[in-house]
Design an enzyme around this catalytic site. Structure first.
Site, PDB file in Angstrom:
ATOM      1  CG  ASP A  35      36.062  41.640  43.634  1.00  0.00           C
ATOM      2  OD1 ASP A  35      35.383  42.227  42.922  1.00  0.00           O
ATOM      3  OD2 ASP A  35      37.204  41.480  43.761  1.00  0.00           O
ATOM      4  CG  HIS A  60      35.071  37.873  42.271  1.00  0.00           C
ATOM      5  ND1 HIS A  60      36.363  38.823  41.853  1.00  0.00           N
ATOM      6  CD2 HIS A  60      35.814  37.497  43.405  1.00  0.00           C
ATOM      7  CE1 HIS A  60      37.384  38.643  42.461  1.00  0.00           C
ATOM      8  NE2 HIS A  60      36.857  37.460  43.425  1.00  0.00           N
ATOM      9  CB  SER A 114      29.883  35.942  43.933  1.00  0.00           C
ATOM     10  OG  SER A 114      30.604  34.783  44.938  1.00  0.00           O
ATOM     11  CG  ASN A 172      32.486  42.153  39.010  1.00  0.00           C
ATOM     12  OD1 ASN A 172      32.723  41.791  38.060  1.00  0.00           O
ATOM     13  ND2 ASN A 172      33.139  41.866  39.950  1.00  0.00           N
TER      14      ASN A 172
HETATM   15  C1  GAR Z   1      35.929  35.386  34.353  1.00  0.00           C
HETATM   16  O1  GAR Z   1      36.161  34.184  34.908  1.00  0.00           O
HETATM   17  C2  GAR Z   1      35.480  36.357  35.435  1.00  0.00           C
HETATM   18  O2  GAR Z   1      34.760  35.921  36.482  1.00  0.00           O
HETATM   19  C3  GAR Z   1      36.663  37.006  35.674  1.00  0.00           C
HETATM   20  O3  GAR Z   1      37.365  37.222  34.462  1.00  0.00           O
HETATM   21  C4  GAR Z   1      36.853  35.988  33.761  1.00  0.00           C
HETATM   22  C5  GAR Z   1      36.463  36.677  32.337  1.00  0.00           C
HETATM   23  O4  GAR Z   1      36.424  35.705  31.495  1.00  0.00           O
HETATM   24  N1  GAR Z   1      36.504  38.324  36.360  1.00  0.00           N
HETATM   25  C6  GAR Z   1      37.240  38.834  37.153  1.00  0.00           C
HETATM   26  O5  GAR Z   1      38.343  38.096  37.677  1.00  0.00           O
HETATM   27  C7  GAR Z   1      37.062  40.288  37.954  1.00  0.00           C
HETATM   28  N2  GAR Z   1      37.883  40.623  38.863  1.00  0.00           N
HETATM   29  P1  GAR Z   1      35.545  35.901  30.136  1.00  0.00           P
HETATM   30  O6  GAR Z   1      36.179  37.186  29.348  1.00  0.00           O
HETATM   31  O7  GAR Z   1      35.620  34.705  29.407  1.00  0.00           O
HETATM   32  O8  GAR Z   1      34.070  36.354  30.541  1.00  0.00           O
END
Ligand code: GAR
Length: 196
Positions: free
Chosen positions: A145, A109, A136, A107
């Site tokens: 997480d 985060h 991370s 994952n």
């Molecule tokens: C990213 O910033 C990722 O780190 C976050 O959602 C966004 C997705 O963007 N993930 C979380 O918050 C997980 N808890 P993307 O769809 O453009 O990759």
């Protein structure tokens, strides 16, 4: 060659960075992009790249996470992935689902874990007066997480930053970090990397 399934909920920019990285001598290839949101832009983008896609909407399951996951599992198992990458997948997975992919689910985060698990990470970093933020990649375990860290990238918090401006700076690093971690992970290397 390792087979990689990627789970998304939105735009899928991390998914695209992962997909773009899996060429040439990379030890993995994308075999599926799946989403809990049939309208996720990332699904369209993946399909345009010729990658198999699947959408299993979570809403009709009305909070029955086990039933949702049973449905989600079907296209995933059919794709026979070796590695599952959560890339902006915004549903919390049950311990049973996580156990099924233990040691092969990653994952990303948007915080410097262990700081700021959960949501609104950038606003929380700003509210705390942090001078640094980042992202991370970790192995997914049943605790949200909190799995073993596989990599981190840092960015400065700049004067006048908003959650959006900080988030954009972090996202650019996510697109460097996740492919770097996946390449190593697919090759069997689980030692964490730290990008700056
Ligand atoms: C990213 O910033 C990722 O780190 C976050 O959602 C966004 C997705 O963007 N993930 C979380 O918050 C997980 N808890 P993307 O769809 O453009 O990759």
């Amino acid at each position: 060659m390792k087979r990689v399934a990627i789970l998304i909920s939105g735009g899928g920019s991390n998914m695209l960075a992962l997909v773009a990285s899996m060429t040439g001598d990379h030890p993995a290839r994308p075999v599926l992009v799946a989403s809990n949101d049939p309208g996720a832009m990332g699904l369209k983008r993946a399909a345009e790249l010729g990658i198999a896609t699947a959408a299993v909407e979570h809403r009709p399951f009305k909070g029955d996470r086990a039933a949702f996951e049973a449905a989600l599992l079907q296209p995933i198992l059919a794709a026979e992935p070796d590695i599952l990458c959560l890339a902006g997948f915004m549903r919390v997975l049950t311990p049973a689902f996580v156990a099924r992919f233990e040691g092969r689910m990653l994952n990303i985060h948007p915080s410097l874990l262990p700081k700021y698990t959960g949501l609104h990470t950038h606003q929380r970093a700003l509210d705390a007066g942090d001078t640094e933020a980042g992202c991370s990649v970790h192995e997914v375990t049943a605790a949200l997480d909190e799995g073993p860290l596989l990599g981190q990238a840092r960015v400065p918090v700049l004067p006048g930053d908003t959650a959006d401006s900080l988030g954009a700076r972090v996202l650019a690093q996510e697109h460097r970090l996740y492919p770097a971690v996946l390449r190593r992970f697919a090759a069997g290397d689980r030692s964490p990397i730290f990008l700056s």
